[in-house]
Design a protein around this motif. Sequence first.
Motif, short mmCIF file in Angstrom:
data_model
loop_
_atom_site.label_atom_id
_atom_site.label_comp_id
_atom_site.label_asym_id
_atom_site.label_seq_id
_atom_site.Cartn_x
_atom_site.Cartn_y
_atom_site.Cartn_z
N TYR A 1 -24.46 8.38 13.14
CA TYR A 1 -24.67 7.41 14.19
C TYR A 1 -24.61 8.13 15.53
N ASP A 2 -25.33 7.61 16.52
CA ASP A 2 -25.30 8.19 17.86
C ASP A 2 -23.99 7.85 18.56
N ILE A 3 -23.52 6.63 18.33
CA ILE A 3 -22.30 6.14 18.98
C ILE A 3 -21.39 5.55 17.92
N ASN A 4 -20.18 6.08 17.86
CA ASN A 4 -19.16 5.63 16.91
C ASN A 4 -18.00 5.04 17.72
N ILE A 5 -17.77 3.76 17.58
CA ILE A 5 -16.70 3.08 18.31
C ILE A 5 -15.63 2.75 17.28
N CYS A 6 -14.53 3.49 17.32
CA CYS A 6 -13.55 3.44 16.24
C CYS A 6 -12.17 3.00 16.71
N SER A 7 -11.50 2.27 15.85
CA SER A 7 -10.09 1.98 16.11
C SER A 7 -9.29 3.22 15.73
N ILE A 8 -8.22 3.44 16.45
CA ILE A 8 -7.35 4.58 16.15
C ILE A 8 -6.82 4.48 14.73
N SER A 9 -6.46 3.27 14.31
CA SER A 9 -5.90 3.12 12.96
C SER A 9 -6.93 3.42 11.88
N SER A 10 -8.21 3.26 12.16
CA SER A 10 -9.25 3.60 11.18
C SER A 10 -9.48 5.10 11.09
N VAL A 11 -9.25 5.80 12.17
CA VAL A 11 -9.51 7.24 12.22
C VAL A 11 -8.27 8.04 11.81
N ALA A 12 -7.11 7.61 12.30
CA ALA A 12 -5.88 8.40 12.11
C ALA A 12 -5.09 7.94 10.90
N ASN A 13 -5.70 8.05 9.75
CA ASN A 13 -5.00 7.79 8.49
C ASN A 13 -5.62 8.67 7.41
N LYS A 14 -5.04 8.68 6.23
CA LYS A 14 -5.52 9.62 5.20
C LYS A 14 -6.97 9.36 4.81
N TYR A 15 -7.42 8.11 4.88
CA TYR A 15 -8.82 7.82 4.55
C TYR A 15 -9.74 8.18 5.71
N GLY A 16 -9.28 7.92 6.91
CA GLY A 16 -10.08 8.26 8.09
C GLY A 16 -10.30 9.74 8.25
#
Length: 172
Positions: free
Chosen positions: A126-141
């Motif tokens: 994707y050109d632009i990724n708008i992410c929650s911190i909790s979605s990125v900063a975990n073992k799955y993220g």
Amino acid sequence: MELYTDPINIKESFAYSRELMSHQIEAIESLNKYFNLSGKKNVQQNGLLVMPTGSGKTFTAVNWLLNSGVAYGYRILWLAHRQELIDQTNNEFRNQAPSLAKHGINKLRIIPISGMHLKMSQASRYDINICSISSVANKYGYRFIRRLLGAPGLEKLIVVIDEAHHAVSPSY
């Protein structure tokens, strides 16, 4: 809540028109001068956009990111800590996407990633990724962040931390 994952066809998009105010123009000029993303030499830099509450920080940042970042081939990773900020930013990027027509860009891919939106596993090119911190900063993220970011040194990427004063907390 409707999710839009199809690329935005810039030529067919409604042209959203909102004038920049003088303080927003000044902020964009300062960002351009400091970062110089149109230059050939890309180096890692850090910066901070500081504006008063209600002065249009998201509007200003999105305008700059589209016209001075995406227009020069940069991808965007926008990190936020609240659902409302993800929704606000997603809407703002979509509203201002037609401004890319003047740069010859025909399509733009934006993905919101959070517990209420799409998952990190769905983020790919994707050109632009708008992410929650909790979605990125975990073992799955973490498993998908490398794919999202691309190969080090090969991708032109701008990382934005919305509400940057939260960045000092351990969860960031």
